[in-house]
Design a protein around this motif. Structure first.
Motif, PDB file in Angstrom:
ATOM      1  N   VAL A 282       2.216  -4.339   0.299  1.00 38.32           N
ATOM      2  CA  VAL A 282       1.615  -3.085   0.742  1.00 38.32           C
ATOM      3  C   VAL A 282       0.974  -2.407  -0.468  1.00 38.32           C
ATOM      4  CG1 VAL A 282       2.121  -0.759   1.608  1.00 38.32           C
ATOM      5  CG2 VAL A 282       3.198  -2.762   2.661  1.00 38.32           C
ATOM      6  N   ASP A 283      -0.213  -1.851  -0.273  1.00 36.67           N
ATOM      7  CA  ASP A 283      -0.887  -1.091  -1.315  1.00 36.67           C
ATOM      8  C   ASP A 283      -0.693   0.396  -0.996  1.00 36.67           C
ATOM      9  OD1 ASP A 283      -2.662   0.304  -2.935  1.00 36.67           O
ATOM     10  OD2 ASP A 283      -4.208  -1.236  -2.857  1.00 36.67           O
ATOM     11  N   PRO A 284       0.278   1.058  -1.625  1.00 39.62           N
ATOM     12  CA  PRO A 284       0.559   2.459  -1.290  1.00 39.62           C
ATOM     13  C   PRO A 284      -0.648   3.377  -1.458  1.00 39.62           C
ATOM     14  CG  PRO A 284       2.332   1.532  -2.619  1.00 39.62           C
ATOM     15  CD  PRO A 284       1.208   0.540  -2.645  1.00 39.62           C
ATOM     16  N   ALA A 285      -1.507   3.097  -2.435  1.00 35.06           N
ATOM     17  CA  ALA A 285      -2.678   3.945  -2.648  1.00 35.06           C
ATOM     18  C   ALA A 285      -3.641   3.848  -1.475  1.00 35.06           C
ATOM     19  CB  ALA A 285      -3.387   3.564  -3.945  1.00 35.06           C
ATOM     20  N   ARG A 286      -3.817   2.627  -0.947  1.00 33.30           N
ATOM     21  CA  ARG A 286      -4.714   2.481   0.201  1.00 33.30           C
ATOM     22  C   ARG A 286      -4.090   3.071   1.462  1.00 33.30           C
ATOM     23  NH1 ARG A 286      -5.475  -3.021  -0.503  1.00 33.30           N
ATOM     24  NH2 ARG A 286      -5.597  -3.444   1.728  1.00 33.30           N
ATOM     25  N   VAL A 287      -2.775   2.946   1.615  1.00 31.29           N
ATOM     26  CA  VAL A 287      -2.112   3.586   2.754  1.00 31.29           C
ATOM     27  C   VAL A 287      -2.316   5.093   2.666  1.00 31.29           C
ATOM     28  CG1 VAL A 287       0.089   4.024   3.899  1.00 31.29           C
ATOM     29  CG2 VAL A 287      -0.399   1.744   2.999  1.00 31.29           C
ATOM     30  N   ARG A 288      -2.161   5.656   1.471  1.00 31.34           N
ATOM     31  CA  ARG A 288      -2.361   7.097   1.279  1.00 31.34           C
ATOM     32  C   ARG A 288      -3.793   7.486   1.616  1.00 31.34           C
ATOM     33  NH1 ARG A 288      -3.953   9.779  -3.618  1.00 31.34           N
ATOM     34  NH2 ARG A 288      -3.397  11.992  -3.675  1.00 31.34           N
ATOM     35  N   PHE A 289      -4.775   6.666   1.189  1.00 33.58           N
ATOM     36  CA  PHE A 289      -6.170   6.951   1.519  1.00 33.58           C
ATOM     37  C   PHE A 289      -6.358   7.017   3.030  1.00 33.58           C
ATOM     38  CE2 PHE A 289     -10.067   5.111   3.175  1.00 33.58           C
ATOM     39  CZ  PHE A 289     -11.015   5.990   2.682  1.00 33.58           C
ATOM     40  N   TRP A 290      -5.832   6.029   3.751  1.00 39.98           N
ATOM     41  CA  TRP A 290      -6.029   5.984   5.202  1.00 39.98           C
ATOM     42  C   TRP A 290      -5.250   7.087   5.905  1.00 39.98           C
ATOM     43  CZ3 TRP A 290      -9.960   3.900   7.336  1.00 39.98           C
ATOM     44  CH2 TRP A 290     -10.566   2.778   6.775  1.00 39.98           C
ATOM     45  N   GLU A 291      -4.106   7.471   5.357  1.00 36.80           N
ATOM     46  CA  GLU A 291      -3.374   8.594   5.938  1.00 36.80           C
ATOM     47  C   GLU A 291      -4.196   9.874   5.791  1.00 36.80           C
ATOM     48  OE1 GLU A 291       1.018  10.750   5.521  1.00 36.80           O
ATOM     49  OE2 GLU A 291       0.595   8.882   4.421  1.00 36.80           O
ATOM     50  N   ALA A 292      -4.805  10.051   4.609  1.00 39.56           N
ATOM     51  CA  ALA A 292      -5.660  11.218   4.391  1.00 39.56           C
ATOM     52  C   ALA A 292      -6.890  11.174   5.295  1.00 39.56           C
ATOM     53  CB  ALA A 292      -6.076  11.287   2.923  1.00 39.56           C
ATOM     54  N   PHE A 293      -7.539  10.020   5.358  1.00 39.94           N
ATOM     55  CA  PHE A 293      -8.744   9.869   6.172  1.00 39.94           C
ATOM     56  C   PHE A 293      -8.419  10.089   7.647  1.00 39.94           C
ATOM     57  CE2 PHE A 293     -12.660   6.854   6.839  1.00 39.94           C
ATOM     58  CZ  PHE A 293     -13.345   7.901   7.445  1.00 39.94           C
ATOM     59  N   SER A 294      -7.264   9.623   8.073  1.00 43.35           N
ATOM     60  CA  SER A 294      -6.884   9.799   9.475  1.00 43.35           C
ATOM     61  C   SER A 294      -6.679  11.268   9.810  1.00 43.35           C
ATOM     62  CB  SER A 294      -5.616   8.991   9.778  1.00 43.35           C
ATOM     63  OG  SER A 294      -5.856   7.604   9.625  1.00 43.35           O
ATOM     64  N   ASN A 295      -6.182  12.047   8.863  1.00 42.92           N
ATOM     65  CA  ASN A 295      -6.089  13.486   9.081  1.00 42.92           C
ATOM     66  C   ASN A 295      -7.475  14.105   9.231  1.00 42.92           C
ATOM     67  OD1 ASN A 295      -3.278  14.600   9.027  1.00 42.92           O
ATOM     68  ND2 ASN A 295      -3.173  13.407   7.145  1.00 42.92           N
ATOM     69  N   LEU A 296      -8.416  13.669   8.417  1.00 43.30           N
ATOM     70  CA  LEU A 296      -9.785  14.171   8.544  1.00 43.30           C
ATOM     71  C   LEU A 296     -10.390  13.769   9.888  1.00 43.30           C
ATOM     72  CD1 LEU A 296     -12.425  15.416   7.555  1.00 43.30           C
ATOM     73  CD2 LEU A 296     -12.904  13.267   6.346  1.00 43.30           C
ATOM     74  N   LYS A 297     -10.171  12.531  10.304  1.00 43.96           N
ATOM     75  CA  LYS A 297     -10.697  12.080  11.597  1.00 43.96           C
ATOM     76  C   LYS A 297     -10.166  12.948  12.741  1.00 43.96           C
ATOM     77  CE  LYS A 297     -10.965   7.120  10.459  1.00 43.96           C
ATOM     78  NZ  LYS A 297     -10.414   5.803  10.839  1.00 43.96           N
TER      79      LYS A 297
END
Length: 340
Positions: A282-297
């Motif tokens: 798992v790439d925690p940084a990419r998970v964090r990016f997608w968690e942030a992006f999903s909030n924006l979506k």
């Protein structure tokens, strides 16, 4: 589209034609309704007994030259049509994913809307009950590990037989959602900042895979033993698999539960199970990016719903206006996440 009074006979005829099942439809009742999908529960009574089933009807997708997100309860995204949705579930289930078992895919000759029939799976789907019902305490203890293993199976599902799936890079998804916000004409400093942050932090490398894109509490059927079925495959696509882990960890979809994985389990347990099952770190940084992006979506989705209007220009509904006011919640979660 058929009327309710003749839906049962037409449905029985369709099941006979597509699946060779001869029976009578009983206990037909509508579960949900909306602009994009209608869901019915029913039993098919055959010589072999009573078979519990679900009918989902979806209007045919309009032609499009590119990604064309449509309205839904969850974040807006390019949607599959009913037959494509069913084919993804068939492929995922064949690879060990607990997706609904597709019994029949409807067509224009059935006298029904486009759609499909699946076997019915009993269990809880309401998010607040999944994360808080004492009767599901044992399930919650197992669900983070189960979710990790299920996501590993989804991401390993072959896609050669699913050529209709859209391939969206993080940059392409950002362009889609940025355009959606632009079309509303709505301006907000926090949204503008979030768009710029996502643009500056776009992943530069990832391993493409089938992604569910809406794998979260509320889209899982849960029983006392844990996750029984994964629902709502209509926005599946080819993309970065870390997206699915990020969506599951979004605070909005924890429904008040404290644990970071879906409101039911520990993030570390989710990651460890995913790595064990997939052999991929798992790439925690990419998970964090997608968690942030999903909030924006989801914030953009709230804006679009809040500004929805009828043909005469009046607000579409009080409910949608209320959803619009929730824009601030995912934006707050976004800032908490990137500051943490």
């Amino acid at each position: 589209m058929s009327g309710v009074h003749d839906l049962g006979p037409r449905l029985a005829s369709a099941l006979q034609r597509h699946a060779g099942l001869n029976g009578r439809v009983e206990e037909l009742r509508r579960l949900t309704g909306g602009a994009t999908k209608t869901t019915w529960s029913f039993d098919l009574l055959t010589g072999d007994g009573r078979q519990p089933m679900i009918l989902q009807q979806t209007p045919a997708r309009l032609p499009s030259s590119g990604p064309s997100p449509g309205p839904s309860f969850g974040p807006c995204a390019p949607k599959l049509d009913a037959a494509e949705d069913a084919r993804v579930m068939i492929a995922a289930r064949a690879h060990g994913v607990p997706a609904p078992r597709v019994v029949a895919i409807l067509d224009v000759h059935d006298g029904l809307d486009r759609g499909y029939v699946t076997a019915r799976v009993e269990g809880e789907t309401l998010g607040r009950k999944v994360v808080g019902d004492p009767a599901l305490a044992v399930a919650r203890a197992a669900m983070a590990a189960q979710a990790g293993a299920i996501l590993a199976a989804i991401h390993a599902t072959p896609t050669q037989q699913l050529p209709f799936l859209q391939h969206l890079s993080p940059a392409q998804e950002l362009a889609v959602y940025g355009d959606l916000l632009e079309r509303t004409g709505f301006r907000h400093p926090a949204l503008e900042f979030a768009l710029q942050w996502i643009r500056r932090h776009l992943p530069t490398a990832w391993r493409d895979a089938l992604v569910h894109s809406d794998f979260r509490t509320g889209n899982l059927i849960v029983g006392p033993e844990g996750i029984r079925c994964v629902l709502d495959w209509e926005i599946a696509r080819i993309g970065d698999p870390m997206q699915d882990l990020g969506v599951l960890c979004m605070k909005t979809w924890r429904f008040g539960g404290a644990p970071e994985a879906g409101g039911f389990g520990a993030r570390d347990d989710l990651y460890a199970a995913y790595e064990r099952a997939s052999g991929v770190p798992v790439d925690p940084a990419r998970v964090r990016f997608w968690e942030a992006f999903s909030n924006l979506k989801w914030a953009i989705g709230c804006v679009r719903r809040g500004l929805s209007v009828r043909g005469d220009g009046s607000p579409a509904s009080v409910e949608l206006c209320a959803v619009g006011r929730r824009m601030e919640e995912p934006l707050w979660d976004f800032f908490q996440l990137i500051e943490g």
